[in-house]
Every structure is written in C-alpha cells, then in structure tokens.
Design an enzyme around this catalytic site. Structure first.
Site, mmCIF file in Angstrom:
data_model
loop_
_atom_site.group_PDB
_atom_site.id
_atom_site.type_symbol
_atom_site.label_atom_id
_atom_site.label_comp_id
_atom_site.label_asym_id
_atom_site.label_seq_id
_atom_site.Cartn_x
_atom_site.Cartn_y
_atom_site.Cartn_z
ATOM 1 N N LYS A 250 61.473 44.454 51.885
ATOM 2 C CA LYS A 250 60.043 43.908 53.224
ATOM 3 C C LYS A 250 59.148 43.731 52.285
ATOM 4 O O LYS A 250 58.527 43.760 51.401
ATOM 5 C CB LYS A 250 59.562 44.723 54.184
ATOM 6 C CG LYS A 250 59.377 46.270 53.718
ATOM 7 C CD LYS A 250 59.651 47.245 54.473
ATOM 8 C CE LYS A 250 58.838 49.071 53.918
ATOM 9 N NZ LYS A 250 58.447 49.765 54.563
ATOM 10 N N TYR B 179 29.446 40.651 38.450
ATOM 11 C CA TYR B 179 28.623 41.268 39.783
ATOM 12 C C TYR B 179 27.747 42.141 39.474
ATOM 13 O O TYR B 179 28.648 43.545 38.968
ATOM 14 C CB TYR B 179 29.955 40.974 40.926
ATOM 15 C CG TYR B 179 30.397 39.372 40.861
ATOM 16 C CD1 TYR B 179 29.387 38.535 41.002
ATOM 17 C CD2 TYR B 179 31.664 39.099 40.522
ATOM 18 C CE1 TYR B 179 29.314 37.123 41.149
ATOM 19 C CE2 TYR B 179 31.912 37.753 40.631
ATOM 20 C CZ TYR B 179 30.446 36.508 41.186
ATOM 21 O OH TYR B 179 31.498 35.664 41.255
#
Length: 367
Positions: free
Chosen positions: A38, A264
């Site tokens: 998965k 940032y």
C-alpha cells in the site's frame, strides 16, 4: 549506487530480496506470506515492488484501497490482493478486478454480500477482520454469531481468511497486551470455525509479529515495513537492508554574512559568517517543515549538514560552512547508513511517515 544528477529515489531490488528472504526464513514451510504494498509500496513504487515479489513467489498482496489494487491488476499482478480498507462505493470495482475485500463491520458485510449477489457471484473470496485491541477496524468478539448468520444465508461470498492486527508487537514492554490479543483472536477463530463449518486461513502478525511472536504465525503473516528494510528495533534492523536511497544535488551555494536571514519568515538569522547550500527538494517532495530549523540534516561528502531555516515547498537550505563541497555535488537525504529511521527520529516521527511521504514527482530509479 549511481551518483545523483537530480533529486532521485534509488530502489535496490537486491535489498528487497534480502529482506523478503530473511522474513520468510522465520516461517514454517506451509505458512503463507502476504506482502503489503500500500501507499505506493511504502513510498517506493508499488507496481515494481509487486512485480519483483511476485517473481519471488509471494503468496498474497495487500493494499489499503481498491484503486491501489486496480493499479496492480493493470500492471499484470495475478496473485490474490487483499483490500484492507474497502469503501462500499468501490465494491463493483473490487469484483471487476478480482480483488478481495476486508469485511470489517455490518454495513460493509451486508452491502458487499448484496453487491456480490447482484453480480451473480458464487463463493467470492472475502476476508473478515476482528478487532482485538487496536480499536481501528473490525468486528467484536461477540459479533461472531451475527457474521456467521449472514454468511450462511448466502452463497455469493466465502471467507478465505479471518484476521486481526497487533497494536504493539514491536514493544516487548507490551507483551502482556499482545499476548491477550493473540489469545482473543484464537478464541474468535475457534468460535467462528465451529459455527461456519470450514477453516479459513488465519493471520494476525505484522512485521514485528513475525519477528517477536512466532507462535502466532498461524496460516499466513503480513509484512510491510520489514520488506522495505526496517525491523522496528536496533536488533532487527541489523538483519534488514533499507531498499531506498533518497538523493539530490547542490543547486547553489551562498555566503551569508552576520545579520542576514535565510528562507521564509527569516526563520534563520546569521550570528556570523556561514556558507549555505540550496537543494532541489522540499516539503512537496516529502521533507516536511518539521525537519527545518536545525532538526533535520543531510549528508554531503560524508558530513552532516543541518537544515537552516524553514523548509520550502521545493527547496531546503543547509549549513555547509565546514564542508568542502561545490555546486552539483551529490547530497544524501537517507540511505542504508544514514537511515530514514534516524532522520525521522530527529523530527519526533517514524520511518513509515518519512518514506511514504516521498512525492511521486521524485524520479524513481531501480537498481
């Protein structure tokens, strides 16, 4: 492995074979092996992983959702595929692609029987999950009679396995709890088999269950993280090989003076002279913001380079003040020496989260 010329996830199939062989060596000859692929094969590539494991005669595959199973079928995977978390809206797709659903509550049980009947199925293979303590999905022990009554009233489906899931099999401090789960599952299985009149396969062990609870291997075991190189303990990690190496390169080097900021929100303010390297990988590629501001690091020419400032969407900046390097040099995010588990621990998370977060835009190379 080849040097990186861009951000790339290199996947070592020989390491995958090593892990599979090691885990399989823990089992009796007649115990089946279910490979869990998965989440894009735990962040690698589900199709290529499944193809390789199918060639190694893996008995079963498991995915979380129907769409993952459909992708495997389209790629030529013919082995049985268990869908661990099927949604009723996908039941017809499941049948059309010969996938095998986990029936985990009354709604799912009844609606799948209804769909299988409408599609004129007979003895369609299904799996029934019982909750023994994880409290996530599954019927309760006192639901056995109800489930059996519904199954006996139809010939559209037939149970091929009963299963449950261990909550803390990697933590030997929780051995008493795990033993109680195994005991509960044995009781459920005995009651179910007596009531239904035939014997489905039984499975409860995940990777750590395989390694720590051989008495609970039953007819089949399931392995996810172990196949990808992690045994959930230092002791077991020594016997496994991480299959994936995440690499990138240095795009640009900057010289930062005292008082200047990086990234940032000016999250890093220089207290002196620094050299920084900008790398083409960011939180859109799986390196989350939690690794910023010195918590995470990369390896450049054998040395740790801490992440400076906030992680950007497509880039991170690292401190290379004391590292001899140049633009274009290779950078290791994680490999078999500096593991994903080690890096994840710096951000107070686990290897599962880091490796499954590697974005699909990152190029995959198979070695």
């Amino acid at each position: 492995m080849p040097k990186a010329e861009e951000t790339v996830l290199q996947i070592d199939l020989k390491a995958l074979k090593h892990n599979y062989t090691h885990l399989r060596s823990k089992l009796k000859d007649n115990t089946k092996f279910m490979a869990v692929v998965k989440a894009f094969g735990y962040g690698s590539d589900a199709v290529e992983i499944a193809k390789y494991l199918q060639d190694l005669n893996t008995d079963y595959f498991a995915v979380a959702y129907a769409s993952e199973g459909v992708e495997l079928r389209k790629a030529g995977i013919t082995a049985p595929i268990l869908v661990l978390h099927p949604i009723p809206s996908n039941f017809k797709t499941i049948i059309e692609n010969c996938l095998e659903p986990n029936l985990y509550n009354a709604k799912v049980l009844n609606e799948f029987i209804e769909m299988a009947s409408a599609e004129n199925q007979k003895d369609y293979p299904v799996h029934v999950k019982f909750n023994t303590g994880l409290n996530r999905l599954g019927f309760w022990e006192n639901d056995v009679d109800y489930v059996v009554s519904k199954l006996k009233a139809t010939n559209a489906v037939k149970v091929v396995s009963l299963f449950s899931h261990l909550a803390a099999s990697e933590d030997l401090n929780e051995k008493e709890f795990t033993d109680s789960q195994i005991k509960s599952f044995k009781t459920i299985a005995e009651n179910f088999i007596n009531a239904i009149g035939y014997k489905p396969m039984l499975h409860i062990c995940n990777t750590s269950g395989i390694l720590n609870y051989p008495e609970a291997h039953f007819n089949m075991v399931r392995s996810g993280i172990g196949l990808y190189g992690f045994g959930n303990s230092d002791k077991e990690n020594k016997h496994l090989k991480p299959i994936a190496v995440l690499k990138t390169i240095i795009s640009q080097i900057h010289k930062i003076e005292k008082g200047e900021s990086v990234g940032y929100n000016r999250a890093f303010i220089s207290d002196g002279f620094y050299k920084t390297a900008t790398l083409p990988i960011g939180h859109a590629d799986g390196i989350g913001r939690q690794y910023g501001n010195g918590k995470g690091y990369v390896i450049i020419n054998g040395k740790e380079a801490p992440i400076i400032g906030n992680v950007c969407m497509d880039m991170i900046m690292v401190n290379i003040t004391d590292i001899d390097c140049k633009e274009g040099d290779e950078v290791i995010i994680f490999n078999d020496n500096t593991t994903a588990e080690a890096l994840a621990s710096k951000a107070n998370t686990i290897s599962y989260e880091l490796i499954t977060s590697v974005s699909q835009r990152v190029k995959r190379e198979f070695i």
